[in-house]
Structures are given as C-alpha cells and as structure tokens.
Scaffold this motif. Structure first.
Motif, PDB file in Angstrom:
ATOM      1  N   ASN A 229      -7.496  42.373  43.655  1.00  0.00           N
ATOM      2  CA  ASN A 229      -7.896  43.134  42.465  1.00  0.00           C
ATOM      3  C   ASN A 229      -8.976  42.433  41.640  1.00  0.00           C
ATOM      4  N   PHE A 230      -9.443  41.290  42.101  1.00  0.00           N
ATOM      5  CA  PHE A 230     -10.435  40.518  41.360  1.00  0.00           C
ATOM      6  C   PHE A 230     -11.840  40.864  41.849  1.00  0.00           C
ATOM      7  N   LYS A 231     -12.799  40.736  40.955  1.00  0.00           N
ATOM      8  CA  LYS A 231     -14.192  40.987  41.350  1.00  0.00           C
ATOM      9  C   LYS A 231     -14.645  39.980  42.398  1.00  0.00           C
ATOM     10  N   THR A 232     -14.178  38.740  42.283  1.00  0.00           N
ATOM     11  CA  THR A 232     -14.464  37.709  43.278  1.00  0.00           C
ATOM     12  C   THR A 232     -13.190  37.405  44.038  1.00  0.00           C
ATOM     13  N   GLN A 233     -13.260  37.469  45.353  1.00  0.00           N
ATOM     14  CA  GLN A 233     -12.060  37.322  46.184  1.00  0.00           C
ATOM     15  C   GLN A 233     -12.146  36.114  47.119  1.00  0.00           C
ATOM     16  N   PHE A 234     -13.037  35.180  46.821  1.00  0.00           N
ATOM     17  CA  PHE A 234     -13.228  34.012  47.679  1.00  0.00           C
ATOM     18  C   PHE A 234     -13.474  32.782  46.804  1.00  0.00           C
TER      19      PHE A 234
ATOM     20  N   VAL B  87      -8.558  27.014  41.136  1.00  0.00           N
ATOM     21  CA  VAL B  87      -8.593  28.228  41.957  1.00  0.00           C
ATOM     22  C   VAL B  87      -7.251  28.933  41.804  1.00  0.00           C
ATOM     23  N   ASN B  88      -7.121  29.696  40.740  1.00  0.00           N
ATOM     24  CA  ASN B  88      -5.928  30.498  40.476  1.00  0.00           C
ATOM     25  C   ASN B  88      -6.349  31.739  39.700  1.00  0.00           C
ATOM     26  N   GLU B  89      -5.384  32.562  39.331  1.00  0.00           N
ATOM     27  CA  GLU B  89      -5.712  33.811  38.661  1.00  0.00           C
ATOM     28  C   GLU B  89      -6.472  33.575  37.358  1.00  0.00           C
TER      29      GLU B  89
ATOM     30  N   ASN C 179     -14.832  35.249  36.140  1.00  0.00           N
ATOM     31  CA  ASN C 179     -15.310  36.605  36.395  1.00  0.00           C
ATOM     32  C   ASN C 179     -15.653  37.309  35.082  1.00  0.00           C
ATOM     33  N   ALA C 180     -14.831  37.111  34.063  1.00  0.00           N
ATOM     34  CA  ALA C 180     -15.088  37.743  32.771  1.00  0.00           C
ATOM     35  C   ALA C 180     -16.404  37.270  32.170  1.00  0.00           C
ATOM     36  N   LEU C 181     -16.783  36.032  32.472  1.00  0.00           N
ATOM     37  CA  LEU C 181     -18.064  35.481  32.022  1.00  0.00           C
ATOM     38  C   LEU C 181     -19.232  35.946  32.895  1.00  0.00           C
ATOM     39  N   GLN C 182     -18.921  36.634  33.978  1.00  0.00           N
ATOM     40  CA  GLN C 182     -19.927  37.054  34.959  1.00  0.00           C
ATOM     41  C   GLN C 182     -20.671  35.846  35.536  1.00  0.00           C
ATOM     42  N   ALA C 183     -19.912  34.751  35.738  1.00  0.00           N
ATOM     43  CA  ALA C 183     -20.498  33.512  36.239  1.00  0.00           C
ATOM     44  C   ALA C 183     -20.371  33.357  37.750  1.00  0.00           C
ATOM     45  N   LEU C 184     -19.411  34.059  38.370  1.00  0.00           N
ATOM     46  CA  LEU C 184     -19.131  33.860  39.788  1.00  0.00           C
ATOM     47  C   LEU C 184     -19.891  34.852  40.661  1.00  0.00           C
ATOM     48  N   SER C 185     -20.231  34.379  41.846  1.00  0.00           N
ATOM     49  CA  SER C 185     -20.751  35.284  42.869  1.00  0.00           C
ATOM     50  C   SER C 185     -19.673  36.311  43.225  1.00  0.00           C
ATOM     51  N   THR C 186     -20.109  37.520  43.528  1.00  0.00           N
ATOM     52  CA  THR C 186     -19.182  38.561  43.975  1.00  0.00           C
ATOM     53  C   THR C 186     -19.518  39.012  45.396  1.00  0.00           C
TER      54      THR C 186
END
Length: 419
Positions: free
Chosen positions: A45-50, A197-199, A206-213
């Motif tokens: 359910n996360f925008k980034t799954q890796f 690396v946890n929820e 992800n909320a910061l829009q910092a991670l690759s998706t």
C-alpha cells in the motif's frame, strides 16, 4: 600546540551489498545493486515498495536471545560492525592499550525507530493501557549504540553520539579525529548505524516525496546524476572505523589503512530538506576540509565520494559546488556516488562511504556510479562521474561528502599513509 596525526587501523561494514568490509568492497567494485522489494513488512500500500535492506542478517548469529531483545536493530548493527573493526585492528590482543583512552563516538540520524513504532502501536492495541517495555527508552535513544559498544569492551574514553541527520556518521568521525589529534584519546571506535526500513521510515519519507517510486525496476532506482532520477532509495546497515593516534598505532604494530587529512563542517542555512540550489554549504564544507591541513591541496584529491542521493535538486547542487571548489582540477578527478549501489543509509551513510573512500585510497580503485542511462543537461558531462564501471587509477587522497536535512554538511579527507 602541535596536533597529532590520526590514522585508520580497523574497519567493519554491514551493508545492503555485503555483510563484512571485504564483501562490501567487492560489491562496490563489481557494481552490485542492493535494492529489491521490501521484505521486512507488507509494503503493497506504500508509494515505494522497495529498499536497500541488509540481507541474511540473523540476530541469533551474533547475540543471545536476552541481549538481542534489549537492543533495537540499529544497535545490533552497530555492535556487529564494531566487533569486526575492533578485531580487524587487533585492539583486544594488546594488553598495553589503556582502555581509559579508548573512546566510542557514534552517529545515527533516527536511532531506534522500529522500537518506537512497535511500542506506540502496542499502546493503541492495548486500548491505551500503558504496558510499555521497560527497555523502550534504552532501546530507542540514538546514543545507546555508543553506550552498548563501550560497555561490551570496557572502553572508558570519550563516549557519545552525534545526530545531524544524514551527516551524523561523518560528524562522529570528525569529532573522533579532533579529539585524538588534540591528545584527548589514543583510539576511538567511530561510525554510524541505521535501521529505518519500516512502515514509519518508508511512509515518512514518502510523505516528503523524497523516495524513488520506481517499483517496476527497484535494482535501477537509485540513479545519481541521471536525467530520470526520481528520489533516493532508503538503505540500512552500519559502518565502523577505528581511528588511532599515529605513534600509538606504530608502537603496537597496527596495520594502517590510511591517514585522515582533514575534516570540514558547514551549514546551508537555507531550507529544512532542500539543499541550497547553488551548493553554498557544500562549497564551504569542502573548502573547510581542504583548509584543515596546510599540506593538503585541492590538486591532491583524486576521488570525491559524493553525497549523490539521486534527488533532482541535490545532485545538481553538489556538482556545482565541486566545480567551484576544484576549478579545472574537477575534470582530473574521479567522482562517484556509491549510493547508487547501497541506497541511502541516512545517519550511517557517512560511515560506509568513508570506508569506500579509504579502500579506494588503499586499493587504487574508484567504485562506480551505477544505473546511469541518460545524461542530464544540467550536469557537466565532461566530469568523470565514473559511470557504471569501476576505474583503476592512483588515488593519493579521497574526499567524502555527507549532507543532512536541516542543512548539516560534513566532509572528511583520507590520504595514503606515509611514515
């Protein structure tokens, strides 16, 4: 007062591409990606799954059940790499070492975030009944890794932690360097660890829009300097470095990997999460590191291990700063981002990237920036960014950059050891 020389006599690493220093180094020079679908929790359910997780780590291989339950994963990682580094430096095989002058200075940006998450979730599962684990606070606080290392070995020298987001471990190294050269300690175990690396970690970034998706291709998601980069890949792990006063190391016959030849600190004073667009803080911190020793000049630097997180703004700003600091010499250096392989270990990044720099100096090999597919017109293509393949060359000195949220900047220089 004449400052003392400081050398590196031990290394330890636990990373997404190798669970020892040697495995990590082999992963780097072979261009190995540590990014894969997340296994620690259901990320569907996360925008980034890796993420770049540590692979094959089992606390039971290193701790008894009681000790493991009293340590957050970030502390467990710290203990494992410290043990490798202490043994690598043969610190335990010399009865002449004064443990009152052996310290531990450790960095972590977040500390025990898994413990915090577990305890707060447990509180709400228990309908607000405050049945907290008595080790909740000692497991969570960021300084506890340094405390655990000190307690295990009985090291009674300077002992504390540095917290400066992603610059934390480099701040720890520079503090250790300064204390030793001022004569306040003979040996310091330094480095950093992170286990986010946890929820909470993934969801927060992800909320910061910092991670690759880039969920369709996690192994290529970390793309520093590539036109299509879309954020960093969250990593975890730890690195430990034994720093030692030169004469003390020689007297006990220690193996010397490299010498520290400068450390610099600065602030962007610009934004909570974004770098200064012209790289002003990055420029200052590299200049401060170069000016720390009178016999180190910019022409001596053959390799820069950049912060290089694979974010649209950060990579461009850092390249601008490098060109401003080094001028024409920038085109004679190798530059690379090992985060392309390990992901971003947050507060531990500076430790494993310092190890990469030390090994580059020792082995005369520059690790690559992998996952480069498309040139970015905002990044000078005449710079040698060591794309996709390691490069053999003489590395007399290497500079390692780490920059953190809040505008914290730290740079450290390692050079070949000469008596």
């Amino acid at each position: 007062m004449q400052l003392k020389r400081v050398v590196v006599t031990g290394l330890g690493a636990l990373t997404p591409i190798g669970n020892s220093t040697q495995e990590y180094w082999e992963g780097l020079i072979n261009g190995k990606s540590g990014s894969a679908p997340i296994s620690k929790f259901d990320a569907s359910n996360f925008k980034t799954q890796f993420a770049c997780e540590v692979k094959g780590f089992d606390p039971k291989d290193h701790f008894d059940r009681r000790d493991a339950r009293r340590m957050d994963l970030f502390s467990q990682y710290a203990m494992v790499v410290a043990d490798e580094a202490v043994k690598n430096a043969n610190l335990l095989d010399n009865d002449d070492i004064d443990i009152g002058r052996v310290g531990v200075i450790w960095g972590s940006g977040i500390g025990g975030i898994q413990t915090f998450q577990d305890e707060v979730q447990g509180f709400y599962r228990n309908d607000g009944n405050p049945r907290f684990n008595p080790f909740f606070i000692p497991k969570m606080i960021a300084d506890i890794a340094a405390g655990n290392i000190s307690i295990k070995y009985g090291f009674r020298g300077p002992n504390y932690s540095t917290v400066s987001a992603c610059a934390s471990a480099t701040n720890a190294l520079i503090d250790a360097f300064n204390l030793i050269r001022l004569g306040k300690a003979d040996v310091i175990v330094s480095g950093g660890s992170e286990a986010a690396v946890n929820e909470s970690g993934v969801g927060g970034f992800n909320a910061l829009q910092a991670l690759s998706t880039r969920n369709d291709s996690p192994e290529t998601a970390s793309r520093p300097f590539d036109k299509d980069r879309d954020g960093f890949v969250l990593g975890e792990g730890a690195g430990a470095i034994i720093l030692e006063e030169y004469e003390h190391a020689v007297a006990r016959g220690a193996t010397i990997y490299a010498e520290i030849a400068g450390g610099g600190l600065s602030a962007d004073a610009h934004h909570l999460t974004a770098p200064h667009p012209e790289g002003l803080g990055a420029t200052s911190v590299m200049e401060n590191a170069l000016n720390d020793f009178s016999d180190i000049k910019k022409e001596d630097i053959d390799y820069v291990n950049v912060h290089g997180t694979s974010t649209p703004l950060g990579d461009v700003a850092e390249v601008k700063a490098i060109k401003k600091v080094f001028g024409d010499h920038a085109y004679k250096m190798n530059i690379s981002s090992t985060k392309s392989m390990t992901g971003h270990l947050l507060g531990a990044a500076g430790a494993i990237e310092a190890i990469a720099s030390i090994m580059a100096v020792k082995e005369n090999i520059v690790p690559p920036t992998i996952n480069h597919f498309t040139d970015d017109e905002e990044i000078d293509d005449k710079l040698n960014l060591t794309f996709n393949k390691a490069e053999e060359r003489e590395v007399k000195a290497a500079l390692s950059n780490t920059f953190g949220f809040g505008g914290h900047n730290a740079s450290v220089i390692f050079r070949k050891f000469v008596k």
